[in-house]
Design a protein around this motif. Structure first.
Motif, PDB file in Angstrom:
ATOM      1  N   ARG A 132       0.812  -1.230   0.000  1.00  9.00           N
ATOM      2  CA  ARG A 132       0.000   0.000   0.000  1.00  9.00           C
ATOM      3  C   ARG A 132       0.842   1.276   0.000  1.00  9.00           C
ATOM      4  N   CYS A 133       2.018   1.287   0.661  1.00  8.13           N
ATOM      5  CA  CYS A 133       2.782   2.537   0.609  1.00  8.13           C
ATOM      6  C   CYS A 133       4.276   2.319   0.386  1.00  8.13           C
ATOM      7  N   GLY A 134       4.669   1.107  -0.021  1.00  6.05           N
ATOM      8  CA  GLY A 134       6.098   0.878  -0.234  1.00  6.05           C
ATOM      9  C   GLY A 134       6.480   0.988  -1.710  1.00  6.05           C
ATOM     10  N   ARG A 135       7.784   1.228  -1.963  1.00  8.36           N
ATOM     11  CA  ARG A 135       8.276   1.281  -3.345  1.00  8.36           C
ATOM     12  C   ARG A 135       9.277   0.147  -3.539  1.00  8.36           C
ATOM     13  N   LEU A 136       9.047  -0.641  -4.597  1.00  9.36           N
ATOM     14  CA  LEU A 136       9.929  -1.782  -4.867  1.00  9.36           C
ATOM     15  C   LEU A 136      11.376  -1.332  -4.973  1.00  9.36           C
ATOM     16  N   GLU A 137      11.608  -0.175  -5.625  1.00 12.93           N
ATOM     17  CA  GLU A 137      13.003   0.231  -5.843  1.00 12.93           C
ATOM     18  C   GLU A 137      13.723   0.468  -4.511  1.00 12.93           C
ATOM     19  N   ASP A 138      13.011   0.930  -3.494  1.00 14.11           N
ATOM     20  CA  ASP A 138      13.657   1.122  -2.184  1.00 14.11           C
ATOM     21  C   ASP A 138      14.048  -0.224  -1.567  1.00 14.11           C
ATOM     22  N   ALA A 139      13.146  -1.208  -1.691  1.00 13.29           N
ATOM     23  CA  ALA A 139      13.460  -2.530  -1.124  1.00 13.29           C
ATOM     24  C   ALA A 139      14.660  -3.144  -1.867  1.00 13.29           C
ATOM     25  N   LEU A 140      14.686  -3.010  -3.184  1.00 13.12           N
ATOM     26  CA  LEU A 140      15.812  -3.586  -3.951  1.00 13.12           C
ATOM     27  C   LEU A 140      17.115  -2.853  -3.630  1.00 13.12           C
ATOM     28  N   ALA A 141      17.019  -1.524  -3.404  1.00 10.26           N
ATOM     29  CA  ALA A 141      18.225  -0.768  -3.009  1.00 10.26           C
ATOM     30  C   ALA A 141      18.710  -1.260  -1.647  1.00 10.26           C
ATOM     31  N   GLY A 142      17.766  -1.572  -0.756  1.00 10.24           N
ATOM     32  CA  GLY A 142      18.131  -2.097   0.567  1.00 10.24           C
ATOM     33  C   GLY A 142      18.850  -3.425   0.442  1.00 10.24           C
ATOM     34  N   LEU A 143      18.327  -4.288  -0.415  1.00 15.61           N
ATOM     35  CA  LEU A 143      18.951  -5.606  -0.617  1.00 15.61           C
ATOM     36  C   LEU A 143      20.371  -5.457  -1.148  1.00 15.61           C
ATOM     37  N   GLU A 144      20.543  -4.562  -2.125  1.00 11.79           N
ATOM     38  CA  GLU A 144      21.862  -4.352  -2.728  1.00 11.79           C
ATOM     39  C   GLU A 144      22.830  -3.777  -1.689  1.00 11.79           C
ATOM     40  N   ALA A 145      22.338  -2.834  -0.866  1.00 15.26           N
ATOM     41  CA  ALA A 145      23.199  -2.253   0.179  1.00 15.26           C
ATOM     42  C   ALA A 145      23.610  -3.334   1.181  1.00 15.26           C
ATOM     43  N   ALA A 146      22.703  -4.250   1.474  1.00  8.16           N
ATOM     44  CA  ALA A 146      23.021  -5.335   2.409  1.00  8.16           C
ATOM     45  C   ALA A 146      24.135  -6.203   1.830  1.00  8.16           C
ATOM     46  N   ARG A 147      24.024  -6.504   0.548  1.00 14.09           N
ATOM     47  CA  ARG A 147      25.057  -7.327  -0.094  1.00 14.09           C
ATOM     48  C   ARG A 147      26.414  -6.625  -0.010  1.00 14.09           C
ATOM     49  N   ARG A 148      26.378  -5.299  -0.303  1.00 12.23           N
ATOM     50  CA  ARG A 148      27.644  -4.549  -0.295  1.00 12.23           C
ATOM     51  C   ARG A 148      28.217  -4.436   1.120  1.00 12.23           C
ATOM     52  N   ALA A 149      27.331  -4.412   2.119  1.00 12.95           N
ATOM     53  CA  ALA A 149      27.802  -4.299   3.505  1.00 12.95           C
ATOM     54  C   ALA A 149      28.370  -5.623   4.017  1.00 12.95           C
ATOM     55  N   GLY A 150      28.223  -6.692   3.217  1.00 19.54           N
ATOM     56  CA  GLY A 150      28.833  -7.962   3.607  1.00 19.54           C
ATOM     57  C   GLY A 150      27.854  -8.974   4.183  1.00 19.54           C
ATOM     58  N   PHE A 151      26.552  -8.676   4.144  1.00 18.31           N
ATOM     59  CA  PHE A 151      25.587  -9.678   4.617  1.00 18.31           C
ATOM     60  C   PHE A 151      25.543 -10.818   3.603  1.00 18.31           C
ATOM     61  N   ALA A 152      25.749 -12.045   4.101  1.00 18.57           N
ATOM     62  CA  ALA A 152      25.716 -13.213   3.205  1.00 18.57           C
ATOM     63  C   ALA A 152      24.476 -14.039   3.527  1.00 18.57           C
ATOM     64  N   HIS A 153      24.091 -14.882   2.572  1.00 21.06           N
ATOM     65  CA  HIS A 153      22.976 -15.823   2.753  1.00 21.06           C
ATOM     66  C   HIS A 153      21.694 -15.129   3.230  1.00 21.06           C
ATOM     67  N   THR A 154      21.437 -13.943   2.687  1.00 25.82           N
ATOM     68  CA  THR A 154      20.190 -13.253   3.035  1.00 25.82           C
ATOM     69  C   THR A 154      19.006 -14.101   2.570  1.00 25.82           C
ATOM     70  N   LYS A 155      17.932 -14.065   3.359  1.00 27.30           N
ATOM     71  CA  LYS A 155      16.734 -14.823   2.974  1.00 27.30           C
ATOM     72  C   LYS A 155      15.656 -13.854   2.518  1.00 27.30           C
ATOM     73  N   ILE A 156      15.026 -14.191   1.417  1.00 27.94           N
ATOM     74  CA  ILE A 156      13.883 -13.418   0.940  1.00 27.94           C
ATOM     75  C   ILE A 156      12.628 -14.146   1.426  1.00 27.94           C
ATOM     76  N   ASN A 157      11.760 -13.436   2.129  1.00 29.01           N
ATOM     77  CA  ASN A 157      10.492 -14.034   2.558  1.00 29.01           C
ATOM     78  C   ASN A 157       9.392 -13.581   1.615  1.00 29.01           C
ATOM     79  N   CYS A 158       8.759 -14.529   0.976  1.00 30.63           N
ATOM     80  CA  CYS A 158       7.707 -14.190   0.025  1.00 30.63           C
ATOM     81  C   CYS A 158       6.419 -14.892   0.457  1.00 30.63           C
ATOM     82  N   VAL A 159       5.446 -14.113   0.890  1.00 28.84           N
ATOM     83  CA  VAL A 159       4.166 -14.701   1.312  1.00 28.84           C
ATOM     84  C   VAL A 159       3.317 -14.950   0.064  1.00 28.84           C
ATOM     85  N   LEU A 160       2.806 -16.167  -0.054  1.00 28.91           N
ATOM     86  CA  LEU A 160       1.994 -16.526  -1.222  1.00 28.91           C
ATOM     87  C   LEU A 160       0.584 -15.974  -1.051  1.00 28.91           C
TER      88      LEU A 160
END
Ligand code: SAM
Ligand code: SF4
Length: 315
Positions: A132-160
């Protein structure tokens, strides 16, 4: 410490706020829910004391959740406080990641070990519709920043959610083909906002296996069944609270932002920890662990007995 049914409790999910910058259709009403008052919410010191008491009873892993944990001011300091509690080996966070990019490196430095990022679709319009009020590009930027910060094996939770993302299971799963990630598909639980949704919204995790037939089972991790496909970098997980009961493996307790220990996500039972310290706090946590029910009662499409929305309990 073991509960009444012999399950060793090693995992504490700590809701650091009931507030959120999103309003996901299945989690919160469009105009929000009555928020806890600031003076009802546990301070960081109280949270640390609860974690320390739980650690002395055998808890080894803490997950910060909410609401959205990143809307709580100073959450990096809380990570640092929890990460230095003796006995705690892992401090993880579940986040929608839309506010993650600017703080990913600080979280890593403070001792956060792992991230779970909620992402139900890769389509910007659908993302806006679901959150309702989120932007996909912000979430993807967050994921990319996490990768760059060294977070490994991140899990994506996708509710069906039937009619919202069940036509996109293959592209979502393929994130694990291209990246070192686990994409976990979670069956929508009949609680809170979606307690009375029609059956068509509740999609079995079997649909993922139908959409991605090359997936092969390779074992289990906690409550998740793990699958891999030849040549893929990451893996796919299926979490089936509605079609397979995994309560026998449950090793967790939850603490709500207002200091109530919930022995089970799907039970209204709770133990108030506010204002307790020392032996009284330990005894109250012990009582909570011993109050864990054998299992939930959602089989056959019955709604959860939680009695509260997911953002309040800490999903
Ligand atoms: N705001 C953070 C986030 O979205 O990751 C953390 C809190 S959120 C309540 C935690 C997780 O619960 C999210 O992955 C969300 O998709 C999931 N969730 C919320 N309501 C649910 C429901 N009824 N059934 C299954 N999962 C649900
Ligand atoms: Fe917020 Fe997470 Fe609930 Fe979505 S699922 S409304 S991001 S708490």
């Amino acid at each position: 410490m073991r509960d009444e049914f012999g399950r060793e409790v090693r995992y504490l999910r700590l809701s650091v706020t009931d507030r959120c910058n999103c309003r996901c259709l299945y989690c919160m009403p469009a105009d929000g829910v009555p928020m806890m008052r600031h003076d009802q919410i546990l301070s960081f010191e109280q949270m640390r004391d609860i974690v320390a008491a739980a650690a002395s009873l055998g808890v080894r892993k803490v997950r910060l959740t909410g609401g959205e944990p990143l809307v709580r001011r100073g959450v990096v300091d809380l990570v640092r406080m929890v990460a230095t509690v003796p006995g705690i080996d892992e401090v993880c966070m579940t986040t929608n990641a839309t506010l993650l990019a600017p703080v990913a490196a600080d979280l890593r430095d403070a001792g956060l070990t792992r991230l779970n990022v909620s992402l139900d679709t890769l389509d910007p319009q659908r993302y806006a519709r679901i959150t309702r009020c989120g932007r996909l590009e912000d979430a993807l930027a967050g994921l990319e920043a996490a990768r760059r910060a060294g977070f490994a094996h991140t899990k994506i939770n996708c509710v069906l959610v039937g009619g919202l993302n069940d036509d996109q299971l293959r592209p979502l799963a393929q994130l694990a083909r291209d990246h070192d990630l686990t994409v976990r598909f979670i069956e929508l639980m009949r609680m809170g906002e979606c307690a009375s949704w029609p059956a068509s919204r509740f999609v079995s995790a079997d649909e993922v296996l139908a959409a991605v037939p090359e997936l092969e089972p390779v074992g289990g991790e906690g409550v998740s069944e793990v699958y891999r496909a030849p040549g893929w970098r990451g893996s796919v997980g299926l979490i089936r609270p509605m079609t397979h009961q995994f309560c026998g493996q449950c090793d967790r307790i939850r603490i709500s932002a207002d200091g109530h220990l919930r022995p089970c996500l799907h039970s209204a039972a709770s133990v108030d920890l506010r204002g307790l310290s020392g032996q009284q706090l330990l005894d109250a946590i012990r009582r909570g662990i011993l109050a864990k029910p054998k299992g939930h009662r959602m089989q056959g499409g019955r709604a959860s007995d939680a009695g509260r929305n997911m953002n309040e309990i800490g999903g």
